[in-house]
Design an enzyme around this catalytic site. Structure first.
Site, PDB file in Angstrom:
ATOM      1  N   ALA A  70      10.115   7.366 -30.396  1.00  0.00           N
ATOM      2  CA  ALA A  70       8.826   6.412 -30.522  1.00  0.00           C
ATOM      3  C   ALA A  70       7.724   6.819 -29.849  1.00  0.00           C
ATOM      4  CB  ALA A  70       9.049   5.044 -30.846  1.00  0.00           C
ATOM      5  N   GLY A  71       7.538   8.103 -29.585  1.00  0.00           N
ATOM      6  CA  GLY A  71       6.332   8.613 -28.837  1.00  0.00           C
ATOM      7  C   GLY A  71       5.280   8.821 -29.730  1.00  0.00           C
ATOM      8  N   ASN A  77      14.645   4.804 -30.609  1.00  0.00           N
ATOM      9  CA  ASN A  77      13.855   4.821 -29.356  1.00  0.00           C
ATOM     10  C   ASN A  77      14.753   4.180 -28.184  1.00  0.00           C
ATOM     11  OD1 ASN A  77      11.373   5.957 -28.276  1.00  0.00           O
ATOM     12  ND2 ASN A  77      10.925   3.709 -27.791  1.00  0.00           N
ATOM     13  N   GLU A 109      -5.566  14.099 -13.187  1.00  0.00           N
ATOM     14  CA  GLU A 109      -6.001  12.749 -13.407  1.00  0.00           C
ATOM     15  C   GLU A 109      -5.344  11.598 -12.737  1.00  0.00           C
ATOM     16  OE1 GLU A 109      -5.159  12.351 -17.840  1.00  0.00           O
ATOM     17  OE2 GLU A 109      -7.422  12.268 -17.857  1.00  0.00           O
ATOM     18  N   LYS A 145     -13.687   9.233 -22.993  1.00  0.00           N
ATOM     19  CA  LYS A 145     -12.230   9.246 -22.842  1.00  0.00           C
ATOM     20  C   LYS A 145     -11.762   7.944 -23.182  1.00  0.00           C
ATOM     21  CE  LYS A 145      -8.146  10.295 -20.458  1.00  0.00           C
ATOM     22  NZ  LYS A 145      -7.378  11.367 -20.405  1.00  0.00           N
TER      23      LYS A 145
HETATM   24  P1  NAD Z   1       0.686  21.383 -16.931  1.00  0.00           P
HETATM   25  O1  NAD Z   1       1.774  22.552 -17.119  1.00  0.00           O
HETATM   26  O2  NAD Z   1      -0.480  21.528 -17.531  1.00  0.00           O
HETATM   27  O3  NAD Z   1       0.207  21.764 -15.166  1.00  0.00           O
HETATM   28  C1  NAD Z   1       1.315  22.124 -14.157  1.00  0.00           C
HETATM   29  C2  NAD Z   1       0.545  22.639 -13.055  1.00  0.00           C
HETATM   30  O4  NAD Z   1       1.256  22.900 -11.883  1.00  0.00           O
HETATM   31  C3  NAD Z   1      -0.023  24.238 -13.567  1.00  0.00           C
HETATM   32  O5  NAD Z   1      -1.263  24.467 -13.203  1.00  0.00           O
HETATM   33  C4  NAD Z   1       0.975  25.013 -12.471  1.00  0.00           C
HETATM   34  O6  NAD Z   1       0.129  26.122 -12.017  1.00  0.00           O
HETATM   35  C5  NAD Z   1       1.238  24.141 -11.253  1.00  0.00           C
HETATM   36  N1  NAD Z   1       2.423  24.643 -10.650  1.00  0.00           N
HETATM   37  C6  NAD Z   1       3.510  24.813 -11.298  1.00  0.00           C
HETATM   38  N2  NAD Z   1       4.343  25.157 -10.390  1.00  0.00           N
HETATM   39  C7  NAD Z   1       3.914  25.170  -8.985  1.00  0.00           C
HETATM   40  C8  NAD Z   1       4.159  25.115  -7.978  1.00  0.00           C
HETATM   41  N3  NAD Z   1       5.384  25.567  -7.291  1.00  0.00           N
HETATM   42  N4  NAD Z   1       3.647  24.690  -6.764  1.00  0.00           N
HETATM   43  C9  NAD Z   1       2.101  24.309  -7.008  1.00  0.00           C
HETATM   44  N5  NAD Z   1       1.821  24.120  -8.369  1.00  0.00           N
HETATM   45  C10 NAD Z   1       2.546  24.361  -9.327  1.00  0.00           C
HETATM   46  O7  NAD Z   1       1.531  20.051 -16.698  1.00  0.00           O
HETATM   47  P2  NAD Z   1       0.911  18.688 -16.956  1.00  0.00           P
HETATM   48  O8  NAD Z   1      -0.439  18.358 -16.219  1.00  0.00           O
HETATM   49  O9  NAD Z   1       1.990  17.670 -16.707  1.00  0.00           O
HETATM   50  O10 NAD Z   1       0.678  18.522 -18.538  1.00  0.00           O
HETATM   51  C11 NAD Z   1       1.798  18.888 -19.413  1.00  0.00           C
HETATM   52  C12 NAD Z   1       1.211  18.882 -20.939  1.00  0.00           C
HETATM   53  O11 NAD Z   1       0.738  17.452 -21.253  1.00  0.00           O
HETATM   54  C13 NAD Z   1      -0.071  19.873 -20.982  1.00  0.00           C
HETATM   55  O12 NAD Z   1      -0.104  20.700 -22.053  1.00  0.00           O
HETATM   56  C14 NAD Z   1      -1.159  18.938 -21.033  1.00  0.00           C
HETATM   57  O13 NAD Z   1      -2.375  19.403 -21.518  1.00  0.00           O
HETATM   58  C15 NAD Z   1      -0.587  17.562 -21.409  1.00  0.00           C
HETATM   59  N6  NAD Z   1      -1.190  16.341 -21.071  1.00  0.00           N
HETATM   60  C16 NAD Z   1      -2.563  15.935 -21.611  1.00  0.00           C
HETATM   61  C17 NAD Z   1      -3.172  14.966 -21.117  1.00  0.00           C
HETATM   62  C18 NAD Z   1      -4.410  14.338 -21.855  1.00  0.00           C
HETATM   63  O14 NAD Z   1      -4.712  15.143 -22.948  1.00  0.00           O
HETATM   64  N7  NAD Z   1      -5.155  13.828 -21.353  1.00  0.00           N
HETATM   65  C19 NAD Z   1      -2.747  14.337 -19.899  1.00  0.00           C
HETATM   66  C20 NAD Z   1      -1.562  14.698 -19.238  1.00  0.00           C
HETATM   67  C21 NAD Z   1      -0.949  16.036 -19.890  1.00  0.00           C
END
Ligand code: NAD
Length: 404
Positions: free
Chosen positions: A9-10, A31, A162, A365
């Site tokens: 349920a995401g 869920n 964020e 936002k």
């Molecule tokens: P992400 O994969 O987008 O970012 C992870 C980051 O960690 C990358 O820039 C990567 O280079 C870095 N990284 C990886 N290994 C590393 C290491 N060993 N040392 C240092 N840095 C390292 O992950 P996320 O931010 O968790 O997001 C996951 C997904 O969820 C994405 O598709 C994102 O767009 C989505 N998301 C969307 C929102 C929003 O729309 N507001 C918010 C949060 C997440």
């Protein structure tokens, strides 16, 4: 009539369920929790903006028709041969299943990350991180150990950026609360790639960096984490950072159940689907959200809430069509924008093709929150959440006051 089971349920699962309710089609949604959590706003919950419990809504408030049924259970496997989802408590036979079980953290095999870092991925982990940070600040008064006031966040995707934005606004408040001089805490964001927020343009990346650095966050790009031990982060450059709070936001992979059940998956564990979001291995299983590898211009779509919600709507219509020997509709993703908050009042991002930054981005936002609550339950849902997560609330202040 065939039985319909939604696993998860995401954002995707809930949206599919709402479509079935509209079509008066009974279904079961299974869920782990009795509630839907607002995962995209977890950085706010972990970073002290409002009360953690404000970032969820009970599924009984979302699904209000008599025929829909919410089962609080954890799916542990998918038995494709006998068309059953196996939960910890019971089994869920299906004629059609929607797998919307989200993602798990990606650790890339980095030693110590699993054991010595925290991850921001659920309401529970948000609460854990928040409580941990508060405890560190409280304990600092006793032993003056500077590591207690240091936070390291690995990864500068949306989640990591964020979160450090929230911390930059919250930690000064904790300093006030515990009588600690304001300049004594340190927030570092450590990113292996040359840039932060890879989904945005260079211009917006630079703006985000300037804003965060202006708030006192140290942004370290081209800096790879190679090992984590208790209170210690090891960098590729041989540098060691000592900090009592280490949060990993370095990426996600799909729920492992799909691969375990023998679905054809990509390198991130996402099950391959056709244009209708139907598994390429099983016409009675549809896979959406972070679990789904849907190719758009040759690449899988990113795991975002907006796409999961859109998939939920399409998949419900397609299952109803498939059941009735009708025509299914190809999924057409619409990326409406990407917004990153950088604390409580400012942000950066894209609305359509329009670049925005500062307060307007933050307001945009907040409007996405209102839009989502509207989709979830119209005015009823907006007014239920108006005083908490939507801008202008004072629930956090009340909570801080009641802590003293
Ligand atoms: P992400 O994969 O987008 O970012 C992870 C980051 O960690 C990358 O820039 C990567 O280079 C870095 N990284 C990886 N290994 C590393 C290491 N060993 N040392 C240092 N840095 C390292 O992950 P996320 O931010 O968790 O997001 C996951 C997904 O969820 C994405 O598709 C994102 O767009 C989505 N998301 C969307 C929102 C929003 O729309 N507001 C918010 C949060 C997440």
């Amino acid at each position: 009539m065939g039985s319909l089971v939604i696993a998860g349920a995401g954002y995707g699962g809930v949206m599919a369920g709402l479509q079935f309710e509209k079509a008066l089609r009974p279904f079961v949604i299974v869920n782990k929790h009795s509630y839907h959590q607002f995962i995209t706003w977890l950085h706010e919950a972990a970073g002290g903006r409002h009360r953690v419990e404000d970032y969820k809504v009970e599924l009984s408030e979302v699904f209000r028709q008599r025929d829909s049924s919410v089962a609080k259970d954890t799916i542990v496997s998918i038995d494709r041969a006998s068309r059953k989802l196996i939960g910890k408590k019971t089994e869920y036979p299906y004629d059609y299943a929607i797998i919307a079980l989200g993602s798990a953290p990606e650790f890339f095999g980095i030693p110590g990350l699993v054991d010595y870092s925290m991850q921001l991925r659920s309401l529970e982990t948000a609460r854990q991180i928040r409580t941990h940070i508060e405890q560190q600040f409280a304990a600092y008064r006793e032993d003056r150990d500077p590591r207690r006031l240091r936070v390291v966040v690995g990864g500068a995707g949306l989640t990591g950026i964020e979160f450090v934005g929230e911390l930059a606004d919250w930690l000064p408040e904790l300093c006030n609360k515990f009588g600690i001089p304001n300049h004594s805490f340190g927030i570092q964001n450590v990113e292996a790639a040359p840039v932060i927020l890879p989904a945005l343009s260079t211009n917006l990346q630079n703006k985000a960096r300037d804003i965060l650095e202006g708030k006192g966050v140290r942004i370290r790009t081209n800096t790879k984490i190679i090992k984590v031990m208790q209170d210690t982060v090891y960098l590729e450059s041989d540098e060691i950072i000592e900090a009592r709070t280490i949060v990993w936001t370095g990426g996600v992979r799909a729920n492992p159940l799909l691969k375990e059940a023998g679905f054809t998956c990509d390198g991130r564990g996402r099950a391959q689907v056709n244009e209708y979001l139907q598994s390429i291995d099983d016409e009675h299983v549809f896979v959406i959200g972070d679990c789904s590898s849907f190719l758009s211009t040759g690449r899988p779509l990113p795991p975002t809430a907006q796409l999961a919600s859109q998939m939920g709507e399409t998949v419900a219509a397609n299952i109803l069509a498939h059941m009735n020997q009708g025509v299914m509709t190809p999924f057409e993703p619409k990326i409406l924008g990407t917004l990153a908050s950088l604390g409580r009042d400012v942000g950066v991002g894209l609305v359509g093709n329009l670049q925005t930054s500062g307060v307007p981005a933050s307001i945009a936002k907040e409007l996405t929150k209102v839009k989502y609550l509207w989709q979830l339950g119209g005015l009823r849902m907006i007014s239920r959440n108006r005083k908490s997560i939507v801008r202008g609330s004072n629930s956090r202040e009340k909570e801080l006051a009641s802590d003293d």
